[in-house]
Design an enzyme around this catalytic site. Structure first.
Site, PDB file in Angstrom:
ATOM      1  N   HIS B  67      -3.572  24.475  -3.111  1.00 20.21           N
ATOM      2  CA  HIS B  67      -3.363  25.383  -1.987  1.00 20.21           C
ATOM      3  C   HIS B  67      -2.176  26.297  -2.413  1.00 20.21           C
ATOM      4  CE1 HIS B  67      -2.302  27.555   1.608  1.00 20.21           C
ATOM      5  NE2 HIS B  67      -0.945  27.036   1.463  1.00 20.21           N
ATOM      6  N   ASP B  96      -6.501  57.921 -14.718  1.00 19.68           N
ATOM      7  CA  ASP B  96      -7.110  56.554 -14.497  1.00 19.68           C
ATOM      8  C   ASP B  96      -5.820  55.610 -14.794  1.00 19.68           C
ATOM      9  OD1 ASP B  96      -8.401  53.985 -14.795  1.00 19.68           O
ATOM     10  OD2 ASP B  96     -10.037  55.054 -14.640  1.00 19.68           O
ATOM     11  N   TRP B 132       2.946  22.575  -6.479  1.00 16.31           N
ATOM     12  CA  TRP B 132       2.608  23.880  -7.127  1.00 16.31           C
ATOM     13  C   TRP B 132       3.653  24.038  -8.204  1.00 16.31           C
ATOM     14  CZ3 TRP B 132       4.664  28.811  -7.879  1.00 16.31           C
ATOM     15  CH2 TRP B 132       5.867  29.122  -7.047  1.00 16.31           C
ATOM     16  N   SER B 160      -3.382  37.430 -18.293  1.00 13.85           N
ATOM     17  CA  SER B 160      -3.993  38.378 -17.292  1.00 13.85           C
ATOM     18  C   SER B 160      -2.577  39.298 -16.608  1.00 13.85           C
ATOM     19  CB  SER B 160      -4.842  37.873 -16.273  1.00 13.85           C
ATOM     20  OG  SER B 160      -4.876  38.617 -15.109  1.00 13.85           O
ATOM     21  N   SER B 161      -1.831  38.464 -16.278  1.00 11.69           N
ATOM     22  CA  SER B 161      -0.569  39.267 -15.683  1.00 11.69           C
ATOM     23  C   SER B 161       0.159  39.995 -16.336  1.00 11.69           C
ATOM     24  CB  SER B 161       0.410  37.954 -15.047  1.00 11.69           C
ATOM     25  OG  SER B 161       0.024  37.582 -13.925  1.00 11.69           O
ATOM     26  N   HIS B 244      11.817  31.913  -9.606  1.00 12.85           N
ATOM     27  CA  HIS B 244      12.409  32.893  -8.401  1.00 12.85           C
ATOM     28  C   HIS B 244      12.173  34.342  -8.529  1.00 12.85           C
ATOM     29  CE1 HIS B 244      14.737  33.440  -4.806  1.00 12.85           C
ATOM     30  NE2 HIS B 244      15.277  34.351  -5.295  1.00 12.85           N
ATOM     31  N   GLU B 246       9.257  35.357  -9.667  1.00 15.72           N
ATOM     32  CA  GLU B 246       7.916  35.401  -9.010  1.00 15.72           C
ATOM     33  C   GLU B 246       7.983  35.545  -7.519  1.00 15.72           C
ATOM     34  OE1 GLU B 246       5.105  34.910 -10.338  1.00 15.72           O
ATOM     35  OE2 GLU B 246       3.797  34.497  -8.603  1.00 15.72           O
ATOM     36  N   TYR B 248       9.810  37.449  -5.974  1.00 15.26           N
ATOM     37  CA  TYR B 248       9.983  38.865  -5.784  1.00 15.26           C
ATOM     38  C   TYR B 248       8.532  39.684  -6.309  1.00 15.26           C
ATOM     39  CZ  TYR B 248      14.434  37.608  -4.069  1.00 15.26           C
ATOM     40  OH  TYR B 248      15.375  37.000  -3.032  1.00 15.26           O
ATOM     41  N   SER B 259       6.727  50.507   2.998  1.00 16.79           N
ATOM     42  CA  SER B 259       7.520  51.880   3.045  1.00 16.79           C
ATOM     43  C   SER B 259       6.507  52.969   2.977  1.00 16.79           C
ATOM     44  CB  SER B 259       8.280  51.646   1.739  1.00 16.79           C
ATOM     45  OG  SER B 259       9.300  50.875   1.750  1.00 16.79           O
ATOM     46  N   HIS B 293      19.305  27.802  -7.055  1.00 15.31           N
ATOM     47  CA  HIS B 293      19.523  27.644  -5.494  1.00 15.31           C
ATOM     48  C   HIS B 293      18.131  26.730  -5.104  1.00 15.31           C
ATOM     49  CE1 HIS B 293      17.490  31.655  -4.780  1.00 15.31           C
ATOM     50  NE2 HIS B 293      16.532  30.955  -4.773  1.00 15.31           N
ATOM     51  N   HIS B 294      17.295  26.407  -5.959  1.00 16.86           N
ATOM     52  CA  HIS B 294      16.098  25.749  -5.476  1.00 16.86           C
ATOM     53  C   HIS B 294      16.536  24.406  -5.962  1.00 16.86           C
ATOM     54  CE1 HIS B 294      13.252  28.955  -4.856  1.00 16.86           C
ATOM     55  NE2 HIS B 294      13.927  29.691  -5.645  1.00 16.86           N
ATOM     56  N   THR B 319      18.534  43.523   0.635  1.00 19.36           N
ATOM     57  CA  THR B 319      17.231  43.437   1.361  1.00 19.36           C
ATOM     58  C   THR B 319      17.712  43.959   2.876  1.00 19.36           C
ATOM     59  OG1 THR B 319      16.894  41.217   0.177  1.00 19.36           O
ATOM     60  CG2 THR B 319      15.613  41.607   2.065  1.00 19.36           C
ATOM     61  N   LYS B 322      16.896  47.494   2.899  1.00 18.28           N
ATOM     62  CA  LYS B 322      15.359  47.716   3.120  1.00 18.28           C
ATOM     63  C   LYS B 322      15.086  47.729   4.693  1.00 18.28           C
ATOM     64  CE  LYS B 322      13.653  47.226  -1.199  1.00 18.28           C
ATOM     65  NZ  LYS B 322      12.573  48.394  -0.998  1.00 18.28           N
ATOM     66  N   ARG B 441       8.390  17.442   3.141  1.00 14.59           N
ATOM     67  CA  ARG B 441       7.098  18.204   2.849  1.00 14.59           C
ATOM     68  C   ARG B 441       6.135  17.441   1.927  1.00 14.59           C
ATOM     69  NH1 ARG B 441       9.154  22.706  -1.678  1.00 14.59           N
ATOM     70  NH2 ARG B 441       7.034  23.287  -1.505  1.00 14.59           N
TER      71      ARG B 441
END
Lengths: 293, 517
Positions: B67, B96, B132, B160-161, B244, B246, B248, B259, B293-294, B319, B322, B441
């Site tokens: 998932h 293009d 994951w 790809s990315s 991390h 990722e 963002y 926006s 922090h993870h 943040t 924003k 979890r």
């Protein structure tokens, strides 16, 4: 205002990308089954497709370039593309260098801390190069991870290789200057010298690996020292191989007369790549060979 | 370049057109969203009641892993790349994308990657079951055999990315219409430029992480094995150095979409444009220096915990800028509440909630309580679903009329919004309570005191899942038989080059660049 036809070249729809993706997909699936001990057939089929499509793709790009379809703006896209690709490669090496620094400054001192040596790895003493792995400290010769008996002396082959690779960066620059001065013979000559230096470098590297495996007990399984040593130098070697191949292709193109002073992106991109592998090598020489011994 | 679309399937297989490729990305992303959603439904169905009812614990673990992987890499990231493909050339007045064939390649790698990834579920020993985040040694020493396919699938996604990111950077830096200076670019373009930079910086790090796993598993290296002098914690550092930024990568383009939408329906220009740009850049910079922090419970020195705690909290500042700007844009605006605007406002509210729980998790001493609990699950679903997915949904409603020249059914759109909004909150708000009460979890079963809120959460998840069927129906109905729209400017308050081309957008636009004042 640019006219419609020559503002920017947008290619017609193309079969190349999807077959590239097919080749990559087969390679990925095939590699997954190959490492598990199945036949490498799927991987090889994928690799052949990939090689064939890339051949066709680069061929198409060269033909389009020779046909004058690429204006300055298109070339600028290529310049940005190659620069950022090299940046991503820098980050790929950064993670392996990061692993090396982490192991040396954090992981090994921690493994040698009183708590760990009391409870887990009795008698382990951190050192670099790590001749006695934590497992060896406990299990002796029965250990799976046995550290290297000896390591590569930085002041012999690695020093020679450093000189070779640094010189090759200079020779490729000479080739570039010759091209800019429209001196075709010098251009081809210096480019050929660069390719040759790349090949010699790889030869020495292979010899060094042979020595490491046969005489020094320095293998991929030789604990974290062998791990970081071979993964860093190995990926670098792979990149030198790619870089040499790229320059070889440019050499063939140079002999065919594809380049001029203001149309030589293929060569320039290859030379940037070459400078990049050169800089990585300097990092390797300092942090893996010299400061690692 | 006067060539039009090819006929039939060949158009989609061989295309070099940014609009076709954008469409491919968006449909692929939606398909993966349904696949990942199916996995989520299986998870919530199993957790509907305590005890094991539907699946085995082993299969449950594969479901949580797949998932996460499918949603992050298959649904959300490709959705925003699809939007980038469609909109960036239109927004900057380019004919293009800069590298059209590579654009097609970076899309077509994805179906192969996910075919391999999903196929692992049917292999002997099952698919990836290590979460994951695939921490070593769960993903190395104790991994199922299929882990090798997982590793190469990740390599494909990374390739790809990287190609997609290179293409976007080259397009933005090189293909802007004359007069379109950097500080005149729409924020969606800005956020994608910065996102592309993040992708180039961290996807190779992820490639490095899985390469180390591959070597440890098959070739006897000891990156993550203390017996050889390595360290499993090294894996966590590398993973989160990727992981991390990722998050963002996922949320910055969503900021860009919001926006664009809020000013349109507030009929006011975006408040504080340049501070939005600088805030985006600041968030991107900070994302590189907060990864641990993870890992507050992994055993870091106190100084490390303090540093990562304060650095993480610092992200609240840009943040906050924003959120402030979005709200101030709406302030005293002539607001109307079409479906995209509803999703955008919900985004601002719910994303802010997710941001606040993020602040709570950033506090090292309390994180030790929340760590790996359902509180974390609730937190990141508020930012991933109510953040990224709501924003992507808003974008589809917002630009769909421009894409296909037909208007979606507003009533059905609003219905979709309210079902999704209510279902989402019923599903995820109670998970805060579950987490604070101590439910971990990634568990297939739980103690009886968690039963009530789990049932509520599952019901909410089913409602949210059902809302997506409505979404799919509405989009298809619009494309097939929606009310035709003729105006170039579909929304009266909309600004920007994409609203100057005819509706529906022709196959080729801006063959010659427009002049931008």
């Amino acid at each position: 205002m640019a006219s419609e036809s020559n503002y920017y070249y947008v290619p017609e729809s193309s079969k190349l990308p999807i077959f590239t993706a097919l080749g990559m997909g087969l390679c990925a699936y095939g590699a997954g089954s190959w490492v598990q001990g199945h036949s490498p057939m799927v991987f090889l089929i994928g690799a052949v497709i990939l090689a064939a499509v890339l051949w066709a793709w680069f061929g198409a790009v060269i033909r389009e370039n020779l046909a004058g379809l690429y204006n300055e703006r298109v070339e600028r896209s290529f310049v940005w593309g190659m620069s950022w690709f090299i940046f991503s490669e820098v980050m790929f090496f950064a993670v392996f260098f990061g692993a090396l620094f982490y192991v040396r400054t954090i992981a090994l001192p921690e493994l040698g801390s009183p708590l760990e040596t009391e409870l887990l790895w009795k008698g382990f003493e951190p050192s670099w190069p790590l001749h006695v792995t934590p497992e060896m400290a406990v299990a002796g010769e029965a250990a799976k991870f046995k550290g290297p008996r000896e390591i590569i002396d930085p002041w012999h082959i690695p020093l020679i290789n450093t000189i070779i690779l640094l010189s090759s960066s200079v020779t490729v620059h000479f080739a570039h200057t010759a091209l800019k001065n429209a001196n075709r013979r010098m251009f081809i000559g210096w480019l050929a010298v660069t390719v040759l230096l790349g090949a010699i470098f790889l030869g020495f590297q292979i010899y060094e690996y042979g020595e490491a495996y046969r005489h020094l007990g320095l293998t991929l399984n030789a604990g974290i020292y062998g791990t970081t040593f071979f993964m860093l130098t190995g990926f670098h070697g792979a990149h030198v191989t790619i870089g040499t191949f790229m320059l070889l292709v440019q050499l063939v193109r140079a002999i065919k007369g594809h380049f001029s002073a203001d149309n030589c992106f293929g060569f320039e991109a290859s030379s940037w790549y070459w400078h990049f592998v050169d800089v990585v090598w300097v990092g390797l020489f300092i942090f893996v060979y010299v400061l690692g011994s | 370049m006067a060539h039009g679309p090819a006929k039939g399937i060949k158009r989609w297989l061989f295309t070099t057109n940014h609009k076709d490729i954008g469409t491919l990305y968006l449909w692929f992303s939606f398909a993966m969203f349904l696949v990942g959603g199916l996995f989520a439904m299986i998870i919530r169905a199993e957790l509907f009641q305590p005890g094991m009812q539907l699946v085995t614990p082993e299969f449950f673990n594969q479901m949580t892993t797949m998932h996460g992987l499918v949603m992050v890499f298959g649904a959300i990231m490709p959705a925003f790349v699809g939007l980038a493909n469609w909109m960036i050339p239109l927004m900057i007045g380019a004919p293009d994308m800069a590298l059209p064939r590579m654009n097609n390649l970076s899309f077509w790698i994805l179906p192969f990657a996910f075919l391999i990834l999903v196929a692992t579920l049917f292999m002997e020993g099952g698919g990836p079951n290590f979460g994951w985040t695939f921490y070593a040694p769960l993903s190395t020493t104790y991994a199922p055999d299929s882990v090798n396919y997982f590793i190469f699938a990740i390599h494909l996604m990374g390739a790809s990315s990287i190609m997609g990111a290179i293409n976007i950077i080259a397009t933005v830096l090189n293909m802007r219409a004359p007069g379109m200076t950097l500080m005149k670019m729409p924020l969606f373009v800005w956020t994608w430029l910065i996102t592309a930079f993040l992708l180039l910086a961290v996807m190779p790090v992820l490639a490095g992480a899985v390469t180390m796993m591959l070597m440890d598993i098959n070739f006897g290296t000891s990156f993550f094995d203390a017996a050889g002098g390595g360290d499993p914690v090294l894996f966590q550092h590398i993973f989160w150095f990727f992981g991390h930024p990722e998050v963002y990568i996922i949320i910055l383009p969503a900021f860009g979409v919001i926006s664009a939408i809020i000013p349109t329906f507030s009929r006011k220009p975006l408040f504080g444009y340049s501070s939005m740009v600088y805030a985006t850049a600041a968030i991107a910079f900070l994302s590189f220096i907060v990864w641990a922090h993870h890992m507050f419970t992994v055993g870091m020195p106190l100084a490390g915990e303090l540093y990562f705690m304060y650095a993480t909290m610092l992200i609240a500042v840009p943040t906050g800028v924003k959120v402030f700007n979005w709200i101030t844009t709406m302030f005293r605006g002539a607001i109307s509440f079409e479906t995209p605007m509803l999703f955008a406002i919900a985004f601002v509210i719910l994303f802010t909630i997710g941001g606040f729980t993020g602040l709570m998790l950033a506090i090292a001493p309390s994180d030790i309580q929340y760590h790996d609990s359902y509180f974390v699950v609730a937190h990141f679903h508020y930012v991933m679903v109510a953040g990224a997915v709501f924003s992507g949904t808003a974008a589809v409603y917002y630009w769909l009329p421009k894409w296909c020249g037909r208007m979606y059914n507003e009533t059905m759109g609003k219905l979709h919004f309210w079902i999704a909004f209510i279902g989402f909150n019923i599903a995820f708000f109670p998970q805060h309570f579950l987490g604070l009460a101590g439910m971990p979890r990634r568990y297939a079963d739980y103690a009886l005191q968690f039963a009530d809120w789990n049932m509520v959460s599952s019901i909410g998840a089913f409602i949210y899942g059902a809302a997506q069927i409505l979404f799919l129906y509405n989009v298809i109905a619009t494309i097939v038989a929606g009310k035709p729209v003729k105006e170039a400017k579909v929304w009266e308050g909309a600004e920007g080059l994409e609203w100057t081309v005819p509706t529906p957008a022709p196959y080729h636009t801006f063959a010659t660049p427009p002049a931008v004042k």
